[in-house]
Write an enzyme that holds these catalytic residues in place. Sequence first.
Site, PDB file in Angstrom:
ATOM      1  CG  HIS A  21      36.159  -1.856 -87.484  1.00  0.00           C
ATOM      2  ND1 HIS A  21      34.983  -2.485 -87.172  1.00  0.00           N
ATOM      3  CD2 HIS A  21      37.114  -2.815 -87.552  1.00  0.00           C
ATOM      4  CE1 HIS A  21      35.236  -3.782 -87.036  1.00  0.00           C
ATOM      5  NE2 HIS A  21      36.511  -4.021 -87.255  1.00  0.00           N
ATOM      6  NE  ARG A  35      40.697  -6.149 -82.653  1.00  0.00           N
ATOM      7  CZ  ARG A  35      40.200  -6.564 -83.814  1.00  0.00           C
ATOM      8  NH1 ARG A  35      40.190  -7.865 -84.098  1.00  0.00           N
ATOM      9  NH2 ARG A  35      39.713  -5.708 -84.682  1.00  0.00           N
ATOM     10  CG  ASP A  73      44.512  -5.317 -89.955  1.00  0.00           C
ATOM     11  OD1 ASP A  73      44.937  -6.294 -89.307  1.00  0.00           O
ATOM     12  OD2 ASP A  73      43.475  -5.349 -90.631  1.00  0.00           O
TER      13      ASP A  73
END
Length: 427
Positions: A309, A318, A364
């Site tokens: 990231h 998340r 993701d």
Amino acid sequence: MSKLHDKLAQQIPGLRDEVKTLVKEHGAKVISQVTIEQAYGGMRGVKSLVCDTSEVPPDKGLIIRGIPVAQLTEKLPEEVLWLLLTGELPTKADVDDLKADLRKRNGVPDYIWAVLKAMPADSHPMVMLNTAILVLEKESVFRRRYDEGMKKDQYWEAALEDALNIVAMLPAVAAGIYRMRFNKGDRIASNPALDWGADYAHMLGIPDPKGEFAALMRLYLVLHSDHESGNVSAMTTATVNSALSDLYYALSAGLSGLAGPLHGLANQECLGWVLDTNKKFGGNPTKEQIKAYAEETLAAGRVIPGYGHAVLRITDPRFDAFLAFGKKHMPSDPVFQTVSNVFDTVPDILKTIQKIKDPWPNVDAGSGALLYHYGLTEFPYYTVLFSVSRALGVCSQGVIARGLGLAITRPKSVTTSWIKAQTVAPA
Ligand code: AMX
């Protein structure tokens, strides 16, 4: 007028004055410096944007209006939309009012379906979504009122109208695209008894006897709703909107950025990588086999999608929320098991590569496996789901920016010769 409008009408003048005073009294205070590396390196870490809807501390992950996202996983997306816009969680009466307001606005004009049908049958679903949003621009309240001479302090109200109309229509548009693009049969009409996330799940037409897919959609729509404003899609939306291009133009532009493989498209690539792993080893690979496949991917000069990231330096909360959902609802699903085993294996490999700043999974890395489990197996569609959710955040940011009267974005570029000249020590 809606409760949301009234709440913002109470808040915005005070916020605008507060910002004006801050700039007047402290405008010259330095809050960031820029190095040559940052100028060439995607402006990474340069503090030059203001976003009040959410923040992403590298060691904590997404915090929406002061609330860590892990504490919002049981909320409805409508509650999160209210929170993004106002900074407060809504009461039941507030959220009921917002739900009713969105329901009134969710009719999609027929010309959208005609445009989408005219597109090549193999268009990417993101191209279809962005085209639909751009074509819907003729509905923009902001543009109509701007052309009529709307005053500057009313901009936010027109932007709010556009934001709510877009958010209300998006599930039907996105679900219609799914059914058209993947030959799923006729569109399914909205069910006014359902909340925004469950209605989207319903219009997609995924069989959902236990309501688990609707629960996943609500979670998905909450988790992806915002991620401060320095990422490509949010920054692009904000930049386009700063020219007083309305939110239809701005969102469509921003989502074109989300369609990039280093950004939102990573979720389709990530599931592809996990499925390839299962295929290559004829079923659930062992952790040793995953390690070998990850090393093969890296040796081929490719990234491990779903890992790393630009800002985060921890496992994305998340991802944790999706992992918890998977452990609860599908612990023995082979694709989910691989996602979980990749999480146990890949960070240790990435940690050995010095240049990689964040070896941990991002949002993701896991979401695709959950969607796949319920039968949403068309992974080119996954970025559309991301888009429907991210519209909540970037449209909220747009409303607030117009409320604060933020200026048109216009940083200064320099040439490489100018940069070189800075490196020469003065005589
Ligand atoms: N696999 C292999 N290499 C990776 C990597 C990964 N998962 N993550 C970073 N690297 C590499 C970069 O490609 C870069 O290599 P280079 O210098 O040769 O170009 C180097 O490590 C340094 O990168 P970084 O500073 O750690 O990250 P970044 O801020 O430049 O990029 C990101 C961040 C997300 C684009 C990158 O980690 C990546 O490509 N990850 C895989 C794709 C992905 O999951 N994207 C989704 C992000 C979340 C989202 O927006 N939805």
